[in-house]
Design a protein around this motif. Structure first.
Motif, mmCIF file in Angstrom:
data_model
loop_
_atom_site.group_PDB
_atom_site.id
_atom_site.type_symbol
_atom_site.label_atom_id
_atom_site.label_comp_id
_atom_site.label_asym_id
_atom_site.label_seq_id
_atom_site.Cartn_x
_atom_site.Cartn_y
_atom_site.Cartn_z
ATOM 1 N N VAL A 233 0.564 -1.264 -0.059
ATOM 2 C CA VAL A 233 0.117 -0.095 0.231
ATOM 3 C C VAL A 233 0.656 1.321 -0.127
ATOM 4 O O VAL A 233 0.741 2.311 -0.858
ATOM 5 N N ALA A 234 1.845 1.524 1.005
ATOM 6 C CA ALA A 234 2.911 2.203 0.942
ATOM 7 C C ALA A 234 3.355 2.716 -0.284
ATOM 8 O O ALA A 234 3.746 3.845 -1.133
ATOM 9 N N ALA A 235 3.557 1.621 -1.034
ATOM 10 C CA ALA A 235 4.614 1.542 -2.042
ATOM 11 C C ALA A 235 3.723 2.275 -2.805
ATOM 12 O O ALA A 235 3.928 2.625 -4.743
ATOM 13 N N LEU A 236 2.112 1.717 -3.504
ATOM 14 C CA LEU A 236 0.936 2.183 -4.344
ATOM 15 C C LEU A 236 1.324 3.550 -4.110
ATOM 16 O O LEU A 236 0.779 4.345 -5.562
ATOM 17 N N GLY A 237 1.054 4.062 -3.104
ATOM 18 C CA GLY A 237 0.855 5.803 -2.633
ATOM 19 C C GLY A 237 1.877 5.820 -3.719
ATOM 20 O O GLY A 237 1.809 7.789 -3.818
ATOM 21 N N PHE A 238 2.912 5.839 -2.889
ATOM 22 C CA PHE A 238 5.051 6.445 -3.756
ATOM 23 C C PHE A 238 3.977 6.449 -5.637
ATOM 24 O O PHE A 238 4.749 7.160 -5.513
ATOM 25 N N GLY A 239 4.470 5.242 -5.915
ATOM 26 C CA GLY A 239 3.698 5.276 -7.443
ATOM 27 C C GLY A 239 2.885 6.861 -8.049
ATOM 28 O O GLY A 239 2.982 7.142 -8.816
ATOM 29 N N ILE A 240 1.878 6.166 -6.927
ATOM 30 C CA ILE A 240 0.507 7.198 -8.027
ATOM 31 C C ILE A 240 1.288 8.907 -7.513
ATOM 32 O O ILE A 240 0.793 9.389 -8.885
ATOM 33 N N LEU A 297 5.214 9.209 3.317
ATOM 34 C CA LEU A 297 4.825 9.233 2.286
ATOM 35 C C LEU A 297 4.009 10.179 1.910
ATOM 36 O O LEU A 297 3.304 11.451 1.208
ATOM 37 N N GLY A 298 3.649 10.666 3.739
ATOM 38 C CA GLY A 298 2.704 12.135 4.212
ATOM 39 C C GLY A 298 2.870 14.105 3.515
ATOM 40 O O GLY A 298 2.821 14.329 2.858
ATOM 41 N N ALA A 299 4.071 13.480 3.987
ATOM 42 C CA ALA A 299 5.417 14.081 4.074
ATOM 43 C C ALA A 299 5.718 14.460 2.677
ATOM 44 O O ALA A 299 6.150 15.983 1.749
ATOM 45 N N PHE A 300 5.671 13.462 1.529
ATOM 46 C CA PHE A 300 6.075 14.166 -0.033
ATOM 47 C C PHE A 300 5.156 13.941 -0.469
ATOM 48 O O PHE A 300 5.165 15.299 -1.316
ATOM 49 N N LEU A 383 -2.454 19.226 -7.681
ATOM 50 C CA LEU A 383 -2.931 19.198 -5.723
ATOM 51 C C LEU A 383 -3.901 17.593 -5.953
ATOM 52 O O LEU A 383 -3.671 17.536 -4.396
ATOM 53 N N VAL A 384 -4.140 17.496 -6.823
ATOM 54 C CA VAL A 384 -4.996 15.658 -6.336
ATOM 55 C C VAL A 384 -3.798 15.009 -6.541
ATOM 56 O O VAL A 384 -3.994 13.754 -5.278
ATOM 57 N N ALA A 385 -2.717 15.139 -7.212
ATOM 58 C CA ALA A 385 -1.566 13.953 -6.531
ATOM 59 C C ALA A 385 -1.491 14.062 -5.196
ATOM 60 O O ALA A 385 -0.947 13.294 -4.219
ATOM 61 N N SER A 386 -1.366 15.789 -4.561
ATOM 62 C CA SER A 386 -0.850 15.542 -3.219
ATOM 63 C C SER A 386 -1.937 14.918 -1.790
ATOM 64 O O SER A 386 -1.917 14.276 -0.978
ATOM 65 N N VAL A 387 -2.971 15.104 -2.643
ATOM 66 C CA VAL A 387 -4.571 14.428 -1.699
ATOM 67 C C VAL A 387 -4.064 13.107 -2.227
ATOM 68 O O VAL A 387 -4.113 12.245 -0.433
ATOM 69 N N ALA A 388 -3.369 12.569 -3.317
ATOM 70 C CA ALA A 388 -3.995 10.656 -3.327
ATOM 71 C C ALA A 388 -2.473 10.813 -2.025
ATOM 72 O O ALA A 388 -2.905 9.833 -1.544
ATOM 73 N N GLY A 389 -1.630 11.234 -1.948
ATOM 74 C CA GLY A 389 -0.646 10.438 -1.365
ATOM 75 C C GLY A 389 -0.794 10.540 -0.355
ATOM 76 O O GLY A 389 0.066 9.039 0.808
ATOM 77 N N LEU A 390 -1.451 11.800 0.507
ATOM 78 C CA LEU A 390 -1.750 12.011 1.725
ATOM 79 C C LEU A 390 -2.412 10.895 2.746
ATOM 80 O O LEU A 390 -2.560 10.378 3.444
ATOM 81 N N VAL A 391 -3.743 11.246 2.003
ATOM 82 C CA VAL A 391 -5.219 9.324 2.025
ATOM 83 C C VAL A 391 -4.160 8.267 2.019
ATOM 84 O O VAL A 391 -4.495 7.663 3.641
ATOM 85 N N LEU A 392 -3.308 7.656 1.044
ATOM 86 C CA LEU A 392 -2.912 6.501 1.340
ATOM 87 C C LEU A 392 -1.674 6.986 2.341
ATOM 88 O O LEU A 392 -1.641 5.314 3.324
ATOM 89 N N ALA A 393 -1.082 7.410 3.048
ATOM 90 C CA ALA A 393 -0.180 7.573 3.649
ATOM 91 C C ALA A 393 -0.974 7.705 5.597
ATOM 92 O O ALA A 393 -0.560 6.420 6.106
ATOM 93 N N GLY A 394 -2.394 8.064 5.210
ATOM 94 C CA GLY A 394 -3.484 8.142 6.307
ATOM 95 C C GLY A 394 -3.971 6.069 7.185
ATOM 96 O O GLY A 394 -4.225 5.674 7.645
ATOM 97 N N VAL A 395 -4.067 5.627 5.579
ATOM 98 C CA VAL A 395 -4.028 3.784 5.344
ATOM 99 C C VAL A 395 -2.846 3.598 5.731
ATOM 100 O O VAL A 395 -3.179 2.379 7.335
ATOM 101 N N VAL A 396 -1.941 3.777 5.288
ATOM 102 C CA VAL A 396 -0.141 2.831 6.022
ATOM 103 C C VAL A 396 -0.509 3.503 7.548
ATOM 104 O O VAL A 396 0.131 2.463 8.495
ATOM 105 N N TRP A 397 -0.614 4.746 8.008
ATOM 106 C CA TRP A 397 -0.378 4.472 9.677
ATOM 107 C C TRP A 397 -1.108 3.686 10.217
ATOM 108 O O TRP A 397 -1.196 3.389 11.125
#
Length: 419
Positions: A233-240, A297-300, A383-397
């Motif tokens: 999941v973390a790698a998926l967010g990174f790639g998105i 991931l969230g900081a990225f 901006l959409v990329a940023s939101v996607a990264g933050l959401v998936l960082a929350g899932v990994v958390w």
């Protein structure tokens, strides 16, 4: 493996890098893997720019590139499992041959202006056949080096060298697409990848990696570990996040009237990634892997939001330098996590799953970003990329508790020959 190992990654030193890279058995495969991995970013960007030049559509180019990445994502797992089971030599030689044949077919289709659906299908087939030298190379270090600083340094080298390739790849692709024939970068990239894969597969250390004594019974393989699923999941967010940026940045350059600068701009954030990645490997933070993955991931994702604000390409380049600092630390964290959460005997497949997750993310990001760019502009895509990264960082958390060590049998002794 102790609980402390799962939560803390040993610090590395410059001496550890020297130990890893001067291991005699690793020299030939290390050089060959450079040739095979050097064009890994160049091929995708070259295909995207080549198709866009021929069709005039970023949306079509994004779909073809996404198809190729989807093929890579499937091929990474299949090849990883075959490599774990039979050793790398035969699988890599077979797929390298298929790659050369399929890429020739793809180029012919692009030149003949085949329908987008045909190009996407061929892109997926070529992606499926790209040799997973990265998976085999990373797994090979576990056979050549004992656990500890030198092995951690080798993993960091893999991540950092990949970022060097990401610096060179987009820039070279951006320049070669301006050549008299726009497909030059694509063909050159495949030629390098084919050559490197064959040399890697035939090197003595790799040929000595024979078939596994026994095969695994679990159909899930590496994903039978909950921690591996969280890592995916973390790698998926990174790639998105990266996928969004890889389409939005060339679109920003085109919008500004400097289309040829797009590839060079993509290299900008890899510059800071490599520089910061070396420093980060000496003292990784957060120390606990369960915290490290979501924090990075969230900081990225948050930093990528900065790309939406500059009004000039110079400002965009500066913002990319800032955001790019967290690319290599994430790749290094992914490698460190594999050591903790991957089941025994799944080293190549586990890394294949990470590559699969990243490339699926790239495919998703690129395909959606192409649509967003054409309908709302590059700034919205950032901006959409940023939101996607933050959401998936929350899932990994939320899943951070799964980053626990799996039970492993005692590691077999490996003969080392260093100079």
């Amino acid at each position: 493996m102790s609980q402390s190992t799962s939560n803390h990654e040993s610090r590395t030193s410059l001496a550890d890098y020297r130990t890893a890279l001067t291991t005699r058995a690793a020299r030939r495969p290390a050089v060959a893997s450079v040739l095979a991995r050097l064009p890994i970013a160049m091929i995708g960007i070259s295909a995207l720019l080549y198709v866009q030049r021929e069709t005039g559509s970023f949306a079509a180019a994004g779909l073809v590139s996404a198809g190729s990445l989807a093929g890579v994502s499937v091929g990474a797992v299949i090849q990883g499992r075959l490599i774990d089971r039979f050793g790398p030599t035969r699988p890599l030689l077979v797929v390298a041959t298929l790659l050369a044949l399929l890429m020739a077919t793809l180029v012919t289709a692009i030149e003949s202006h085949a329908p987008t659906a045909v190009l996407v299908a061929l892109g997926a087939a070529t992606g499926l056949s790209e040799p997973m030298v990265g998976s085999a190379s990373r797994a090979l270090w576990t056979r050549l080096l004992p656990p500890g600083g030198a092995r951690n340094a080798a993993f960091s080298y893999e991540a950092i060298s990949m970022e060097v390739f990401f610096i060179l790849g987009p820039g070279v692709a951006g320049l070669l697409v301006m050549a008299p024939w726009a497909g030059t970068g694509l063909v050159l990239g495949v030629a390098l990848q084919f050559t490197g894969a064959v040399l890697f597969a035939l090197s003595p250390a790799v040929r000595a990696w024979g078939p596994a004594v026994s095969s695994r019974t679990s159909l899930l393989g590496a994903l039978s570990s909950p921690g591996m699923r969280t890592l995916a999941v973390a790698a998926l967010g990174f790639g998105i996040v990266i996928g969004f940026v890889e389409v939005a940045v060339p679109a920003s350059a085109t919008e500004a009237g400097h289309a040829s600068v797009g590839g060079l701009l993509l290299s900008a954030w890899s510059l800071s990634s490599v520089a910061f990645g070396v420093l980060y490997s000496l003292s990784p933070w957060p120390r606990r892997l369960g915290l490290r993955l979501p924090v990075l991931l969230g900081a990225f994702g948050a930093l990528v939001a900065l790309l939406a604000w500059p009004s000039s390409l110079w400002g965009l380049a500066l913002a990319m330098l800032v955001a790019g600092a967290l690319i290599t630390p994430q790749s290094t964290a992914h490698s460190a996590a594999i050591e903790v959460v991957a089941p025994e005997g799944t080293a190549a497949e586990a890394f294949g799953w990470v590559l699969t997750a990243v490339t699926l993310g790239l495919a998703m990001g690129q395909s959606v970003s192409g649509y967003v760019v054409e309908h709302a502009g590059p700034s919205t895509a950032f901006l959409v990329a940023s939101v996607a990264g933050l959401v998936l960082a929350g899932v990994v958390w939320l899943l951070r508790g799964t980053m626990r060590p799996v039970t492993r049998p005692a590691a077999s002794k490996v003969a080392l020959t260093s100079v």
